[in-house]
Design an enzyme around this catalytic site. Sequence first.
Site, PDB file in Angstrom:
ATOM      1  N   CYS A   1      -4.989  -0.142  -6.973  1.00  0.00           N
ATOM      2  CA  CYS A   1      -3.666  -0.005  -7.587  1.00  0.00           C
ATOM      3  C   CYS A   1      -3.384   1.241  -8.424  1.00  0.00           C
ATOM      4  O   CYS A   1      -2.272   1.756  -8.359  1.00  0.00           O
ATOM      5  CB  CYS A   1      -3.371  -1.250  -8.413  1.00  0.00           C
TER       6      CYS A   1
ATOM      7  N   LYS B   1       5.466  -2.646 -15.001  1.00  0.00           N
ATOM      8  CA  LYS B   1       4.206  -2.791 -14.271  1.00  0.00           C
ATOM      9  C   LYS B   1       3.664  -1.420 -13.870  1.00  0.00           C
ATOM     10  O   LYS B   1       2.486  -1.115 -14.087  1.00  0.00           O
ATOM     11  CB  LYS B   1       4.429  -3.674 -13.036  1.00  0.00           C
TER      12      LYS B   1
ATOM     13  N   LEU C   1      -3.532  -8.954 -14.102  1.00  0.00           N
ATOM     14  CA  LEU C   1      -4.969  -9.262 -14.092  1.00  0.00           C
ATOM     15  C   LEU C   1      -5.752  -8.059 -13.589  1.00  0.00           C
ATOM     16  O   LEU C   1      -5.242  -7.240 -12.811  1.00  0.00           O
ATOM     17  CB  LEU C   1      -5.259 -10.482 -13.200  1.00  0.00           C
ATOM     18  N   ALA C   2      -6.993  -7.950 -14.061  1.00  0.00           N
ATOM     19  CA  ALA C   2      -7.895  -6.923 -13.539  1.00  0.00           C
ATOM     20  C   ALA C   2      -8.973  -7.640 -12.738  1.00  0.00           C
ATOM     21  O   ALA C   2      -9.389  -8.750 -13.097  1.00  0.00           O
ATOM     22  CB  ALA C   2      -8.508  -6.112 -14.674  1.00  0.00           C
TER      23      ALA C   2
ATOM     24  N   PRO D   1       0.827  -1.222   0.000  1.00  0.00           N
ATOM     25  CA  PRO D   1       0.000   0.000   0.000  1.00  0.00           C
ATOM     26  C   PRO D   1       0.861   1.271   0.000  1.00  0.00           C
ATOM     27  O   PRO D   1       2.084   1.200   0.174  1.00  0.00           O
ATOM     28  CB  PRO D   1      -0.782  -0.108   1.314  1.00  0.00           C
TER      29      PRO D   1
ATOM     30  N   ALA E   1       4.426   1.370 -15.247  1.00  0.00           N
ATOM     31  CA  ALA E   1       4.135   2.094 -16.493  1.00  0.00           C
ATOM     32  C   ALA E   1       2.785   1.673 -17.065  1.00  0.00           C
ATOM     33  O   ALA E   1       1.998   2.518 -17.507  1.00  0.00           O
ATOM     34  CB  ALA E   1       5.246   1.836 -17.512  1.00  0.00           C
TER      35      ALA E   1
ATOM     36  N   ARG F   1     -11.776  -0.952  -2.440  1.00  0.00           N
ATOM     37  CA  ARG F   1     -10.590  -0.130  -2.181  1.00  0.00           C
ATOM     38  C   ARG F   1     -10.532   1.040  -3.166  1.00  0.00           C
ATOM     39  O   ARG F   1     -10.630   0.857  -4.370  1.00  0.00           O
ATOM     40  CB  ARG F   1      -9.326  -0.996  -2.252  1.00  0.00           C
TER      41      ARG F   1
HETATM   42  N1  LIG Z   1      -5.628  -6.397  -6.643  1.00  0.00           N
HETATM   43  C1  LIG Z   1      -5.251  -6.491  -7.901  1.00  0.00           C
HETATM   44  O1  LIG Z   1      -6.085  -6.599  -8.795  1.00  0.00           O
HETATM   45  C2  LIG Z   1      -3.813  -6.466  -8.283  1.00  0.00           C
HETATM   46  C3  LIG Z   1      -2.821  -6.261  -7.328  1.00  0.00           C
HETATM   47  N2  LIG Z   1      -1.500  -6.281  -7.697  1.00  0.00           N
HETATM   48  C4  LIG Z   1      -0.449  -6.146  -6.698  1.00  0.00           C
HETATM   49  O2  LIG Z   1      -0.338  -7.398  -5.999  1.00  0.00           O
HETATM   50  C5  LIG Z   1       0.008  -7.193  -4.627  1.00  0.00           C
HETATM   51  C6  LIG Z   1      -1.020  -7.867  -3.742  1.00  0.00           C
HETATM   52  O3  LIG Z   1      -2.266  -7.225  -3.950  1.00  0.00           O
HETATM   53  P1  LIG Z   1      -3.616  -7.855  -3.416  1.00  0.00           P
HETATM   54  O4  LIG Z   1      -3.607  -9.329  -3.641  1.00  0.00           O
HETATM   55  O5  LIG Z   1      -4.706  -7.034  -3.957  1.00  0.00           O
HETATM   56  O6  LIG Z   1      -3.438  -7.581  -1.836  1.00  0.00           O
HETATM   57  P2  LIG Z   1      -4.273  -8.209  -0.651  1.00  0.00           P
HETATM   58  O7  LIG Z   1      -4.205  -7.236   0.464  1.00  0.00           O
HETATM   59  O8  LIG Z   1      -5.605  -8.676  -1.131  1.00  0.00           O
HETATM   60  O9  LIG Z   1      -3.448  -9.535  -0.248  1.00  0.00           O
HETATM   61  C7  LIG Z   1      -2.196  -9.519   0.334  1.00  0.00           C
HETATM   62  C8  LIG Z   1      -2.160 -10.611   1.402  1.00  0.00           C
HETATM   63  O10 LIG Z   1      -0.823 -10.772   1.856  1.00  0.00           O
HETATM   64  C9  LIG Z   1      -0.879 -11.155   3.218  1.00  0.00           C
HETATM   65  N3  LIG Z   1       0.432 -10.940   3.839  1.00  0.00           N
HETATM   66  C10 LIG Z   1       1.095  -9.780   4.046  1.00  0.00           C
HETATM   67  N4  LIG Z   1       2.297 -10.007   4.571  1.00  0.00           N
HETATM   68  C11 LIG Z   1       2.423 -11.352   4.703  1.00  0.00           C
HETATM   69  C12 LIG Z   1       3.443 -12.218   5.187  1.00  0.00           C
HETATM   70  N5  LIG Z   1       4.616 -11.732   5.628  1.00  0.00           N
HETATM   71  N6  LIG Z   1       3.231 -13.547   5.204  1.00  0.00           N
HETATM   72  C13 LIG Z   1       2.054 -14.070   4.756  1.00  0.00           C
HETATM   73  N7  LIG Z   1       1.052 -13.292   4.282  1.00  0.00           N
HETATM   74  C14 LIG Z   1       1.235 -11.957   4.253  1.00  0.00           C
HETATM   75  C15 LIG Z   1      -1.976 -10.295   3.793  1.00  0.00           C
HETATM   76  O11 LIG Z   1      -2.483 -10.854   5.006  1.00  0.00           O
HETATM   77  C16 LIG Z   1      -2.995 -10.314   2.643  1.00  0.00           C
HETATM   78  O12 LIG Z   1      -3.975 -11.328   2.821  1.00  0.00           O
HETATM   79  C17 LIG Z   1       0.112  -5.685  -4.452  1.00  0.00           C
HETATM   80  O13 LIG Z   1       1.460  -5.316  -4.614  1.00  0.00           O
HETATM   81  C18 LIG Z   1      -0.701  -5.131  -5.607  1.00  0.00           C
HETATM   82  O14 LIG Z   1      -0.246  -3.869  -6.022  1.00  0.00           O
HETATM   83  C19 LIG Z   1      -1.127  -6.507  -8.985  1.00  0.00           C
HETATM   84  C20 LIG Z   1      -2.070  -6.729  -9.962  1.00  0.00           C
HETATM   85  C21 LIG Z   1      -3.485  -6.733  -9.675  1.00  0.00           C
HETATM   86  O1  LIG Z   2      -2.338  -3.595 -10.859  1.00  0.00           O
HETATM   87  C1  LIG Z   2      -3.522  -3.772 -10.705  1.00  0.00           C
HETATM   88  O2  LIG Z   2      -4.102  -3.810  -9.625  1.00  0.00           O
HETATM   89  C2  LIG Z   2      -4.434  -3.914 -11.886  1.00  0.00           C
HETATM   90  O3  LIG Z   2      -5.059  -2.618 -12.070  1.00  0.00           O
HETATM   91  C3  LIG Z   2      -6.036  -2.565 -13.091  1.00  0.00           C
HETATM   92  O4  LIG Z   2      -7.074  -3.497 -12.839  1.00  0.00           O
HETATM   93  P1  LIG Z   2      -8.295  -3.168 -11.837  1.00  0.00           P
HETATM   94  O5  LIG Z   2      -7.963  -1.974 -11.017  1.00  0.00           O
HETATM   95  O6  LIG Z   2      -8.626  -4.432 -11.153  1.00  0.00           O
HETATM   96  O7  LIG Z   2      -9.531  -2.846 -12.798  1.00  0.00           O
HETATM   97  P2  LIG Z   2      -9.667  -1.952 -14.127  1.00  0.00           P
HETATM   98  O8  LIG Z   2     -10.563  -2.661 -15.047  1.00  0.00           O
HETATM   99  O9  LIG Z   2      -8.382  -1.522 -14.652  1.00  0.00           O
HETATM  100  O10 LIG Z   2     -10.459  -0.690 -13.592  1.00  0.00           O
HETATM  101  C4  LIG Z   2      -9.862   0.266 -12.718  1.00  0.00           C
HETATM  102  C5  LIG Z   2     -10.802   1.436 -12.527  1.00  0.00           C
HETATM  103  O11 LIG Z   2     -10.905   2.195 -13.732  1.00  0.00           O
HETATM  104  C6  LIG Z   2     -12.267   2.361 -14.091  1.00  0.00           C
HETATM  105  N1  LIG Z   2     -12.357   2.425 -15.569  1.00  0.00           N
HETATM  106  C7  LIG Z   2     -11.822   1.449 -16.332  1.00  0.00           C
HETATM  107  C8  LIG Z   2     -11.887   1.531 -17.709  1.00  0.00           C
HETATM  108  C9  LIG Z   2     -12.493   2.643 -18.326  1.00  0.00           C
HETATM  109  O12 LIG Z   2     -12.581   2.779 -19.559  1.00  0.00           O
HETATM  110  N2  LIG Z   2     -13.007   3.604 -17.518  1.00  0.00           N
HETATM  111  C10 LIG Z   2     -12.949   3.524 -16.154  1.00  0.00           C
HETATM  112  O13 LIG Z   2     -13.426   4.440 -15.454  1.00  0.00           O
HETATM  113  C11 LIG Z   2     -12.969   1.141 -13.488  1.00  0.00           C
HETATM  114  O14 LIG Z   2     -14.345   1.361 -13.331  1.00  0.00           O
HETATM  115  C12 LIG Z   2     -12.229   1.012 -12.174  1.00  0.00           C
HETATM  116  O15 LIG Z   2     -12.744   1.909 -11.219  1.00  0.00           O
HETATM  117  C13 LIG Z   2      -5.383  -2.963 -14.417  1.00  0.00           C
HETATM  118  O16 LIG Z   2      -6.381  -2.990 -15.436  1.00  0.00           O
HETATM  119  C14 LIG Z   2      -4.716  -4.334 -14.316  1.00  0.00           C
HETATM  120  O17 LIG Z   2      -4.030  -4.630 -15.525  1.00  0.00           O
HETATM  121  C15 LIG Z   2      -3.723  -4.321 -13.151  1.00  0.00           C
HETATM  122  O18 LIG Z   2      -3.151  -5.589 -12.989  1.00  0.00           O
END
Ligand SMILES: NC(=O)C1=CN([C@@H]2O[C@H](COP(=O)(O)OP(=O)(O)OC[C@H]3O[C@@H](n4cnc5c(N)ncnc54)[C@H](O)[C@@H]3O)[C@@H](O)[C@H]2O)C=CC1
Ligand SMILES: O=C(O)[C@H]1O[C@H](OP(=O)(O)OP(=O)(O)OC[C@H]2O[C@@H](n3ccc(=O)[nH]c3=O)[C@H](O)[C@@H]2O)[C@H](O)[C@@H](O)[C@@H]1O
EC number: 1.1.1.22
Length: 475
Positions: A283, A227, A170-171, A99, A229, A353
Site C-alpha cells: 500500500c 486514508k 490495520l497494519a 492496485p 494522507a 508484495r
Molecule cells: N493489505 C493491507 O494491509 C491493507 C489494504 N488496504 C486496502 O484494502 C484493499 C484490499 O486490499 P487487500 O485485502 O490487501 O487485497 P487482496 O488482494 O488481498 O484481496 C482482495 C480480494 O478481492 C477479491 N476480488 C476482487 N474483485 C472481486 C469481486 N468483484 N468479487 C469478489 N471478490 C473480488 C480478490 O479475488 C481478492 O481475493 C485495497 O484497496 C488496499 O489498498 C487497506 C488497509 C490495509
Molecule cells: O493501507 C495499508 O495497507 C496499511 O499500510 C501500512 O501497514 P503495512 O504496510 O501493513 O505495515 P507497516 O507496519 O506500516 O510497514 C510498512 C513498511 O514500512 C516498514 N517500516 C515501518 C516502520 C518503520 O519505522 N520503518 C520501516 O521501515 C516496514 O518494515 C514495512 O516494510 C499502515 O501502517 C497501515 O495503517 C495501513 O492500513
Amino acid sequence: MASVPHTEIKRICCIGAGYVGGPTCSVIALKCPHIIVTIVDLNPARIAAWNSEDFALPIYEPGLEDVVRQTRGRNLFFSTEVDKAVQEADLIFVSVNTPTKTSGVGAGYAADLNYVESATRHIAQVATSSKIVVEKSTVPCRTASSMRTILESNSRPGCHFDILSNPEFLAEGTAIADLYNPDRVLIGALDTPEGAAACAALSSVYANWVPKERILNVGLWSSELSKLAANALLAQRISSINALSAICETTGADVREVAHAVGLDSRIGSKFLRASVGFGGSCFQKDILNLVYLSESLHLPEVAKYWRSVVDMNEWQKLRFAKTVVDNLFGTITNKRIAVLGFAFKADTGDTRESPAITLVKSFVAERAKVAVYDPQVSHDQIWMDMQSACSTPKQELSKQLTLHTDAQSTFAGASAIVVVTEWAEFASPNFDWEGAFAAMTKPAFVFDGRGIVNGARLREIGFKVVTIGRGENL
Ligand SMILES: NC(=O)C1=CN([C@@H]2O[C@H](COP(=O)(O)OP(=O)(O)OC[C@H]3O[C@@H](n4cnc5c(N)ncnc54)[C@H](O)[C@@H]3O)[C@@H](O)[C@H]2O)C=CC1
Ligand SMILES: O=C(O)[C@H]1O[C@H](OP(=O)(O)OP(=O)(O)OC[C@H]2O[C@@H](n3ccc(=O)[nH]c3=O)[C@H](O)[C@@H]2O)[C@H](O)[C@@H](O)[C@@H]1O
C-alpha cells in the site's frame, strides 16, 4: 435537517476475502455475535483455504486463526456465492484490491479501479432490496461519487443505496490487535439525512467494541483523502529517517540514537522512525503514487513532486543498501554466496508484495552472485513467482543462482555475507546460532543488517564484520 431512522444491521456481506476483508470481517463476526457475516470472493482457492478443516488460512496473521476458529460456522461464513450474500445483506463492504494501473492513462501512478467498479456493478445488478454500500478498499478521492452513479444508474426499482467510506488502517502482522483496539474508526458519509442514518448504522456495528469517541464521522471526501494522507505521512517518516541514515553512516552518528532523541519530542513522536532497507507492502507506494496522480490531475505539480520524492528516496535506500553489500565485498559478488534472511516485507506476515527483499535479491542476481534465501513464513512458490517476475527469468535459469531454504543455517555454508532483510524475531534472538553461521562461512564473514536488529558487538566478538544501516562505526 429531518432525520431518518437507521437500519439495524443483521447481515453483513464483505466482497473480497483478502488481507483486509478476511481479518476485518472475522473480527466484526467475533465482536458482534448477533450479526451474520459472509465474506465472499471470486477466487475459489482462497475461499477453500478460509474454509479448510485444518485452518490453513490463506493469509498468515498472528491471532487470526483463533478468531476464525471461534466464529466460522457460527456467524461467520466464507463463500463464492456472491449474489446470495449480496442479496441477503443489509450492509456490504467492498474490500477488493486497488492496485496501481499498469497500462493506459495514469499507468504506474493511478489506482486501477476496475475491481471496485465491477464489484459495484455486480451489487446493483443482483440486489433486490436497499443496501448500505461501504467503501473499505483504499481509493482515490471522490470514488464514492462514481460508485453512487453506477449504483443509481443500474439498480432495480425500489432499491436504494447509501454509500459510506470506511477506510481500513490495520497494519499486517498486527491486524488483529489493530482491529481490536483501533486508534480510530473513520466513517465518511454524505451530509444528508440518509447519509447520517447509514453512518449511524455502521457506527452501531463498531460500537460493539470500539469506544464511541474513537468512531469519527466526517465527510465522504475527507474520509477518502484521510486514508491516502495517513499512508503518505507514515511512509514519509520512514523516508525521512532513511535519508538521515545515510548521513549517519558517513558522520559516525547512530540513526537509532538520533531517532530516539528526536522521537522524545512529543510533537514528533517515537513511532515509525526505524531506519530500514526501505518500506515495502502493497500500500505505501501504491497510495503515494495515487496521491501523486491526484495532485497532477489537479494541476499541482509541486505537490506531486513533493510526494513523489518519498517513493524516490525509498527506491534509493534499497539500491544504496545493495551497493553497500557489493562495495564491502571488495567490489564484486560474482559467484559469491549471499545468504538472505527474510523475504516478507515486514515481520509476522507472509506477504511479499513490494518487499524490499525482491529488489535486493534481484540486484544480487544481476551481480551474478549465488543467493540463498530463507524466510520463516513465505512459501517457496511465492518467492519463485516474485523473483521470476522481477528478473523476467524462468525458474530453471534462475535456479542456477537462487536457492531457497527451509532453515537459516543451511543458507550459510560457504557464504561470504549474511544480509538481514526482514526483522523476524528469530534473527534478533539471543539463541540464534551466529557461531555456527560464522564457522560455516568463508572469511572474512560479513553481516549486513538492514533492520538494525542484530547485536553488532557480539557478532564482532565472534569475528564477523558487521555493517548496520544508519550506523557510523561499521565493520
Ligand atoms: N493489505 C493491507 O494491509 C491493507 C489494504 N488496504 C486496502 O484494502 C484493499 C484490499 O486490499 P487487500 O485485502 O490487501 O487485497 P487482496 O488482494 O488481498 O484481496 C482482495 C480480494 O478481492 C477479491 N476480488 C476482487 N474483485 C472481486 C469481486 N468483484 N468479487 C469478489 N471478490 C473480488 C480478490 O479475488 C481478492 O481475493 C485495497 O484497496 C488496499 O489498498 C487497506 C488497509 C490495509
Ligand atoms: O493501507 C495499508 O495497507 C496499511 O499500510 C501500512 O501497514 P503495512 O504496510 O501493513 O505495515 P507497516 O507496519 O506500516 O510497514 C510498512 C513498511 O514500512 C516498514 N517500516 C515501518 C516502520 C518503520 O519505522 N520503518 C520501516 O521501515 C516496514 O518494515 C514495512 O516494510 C499502515 O501502517 C497501515 O495503517 C495501513 O492500513
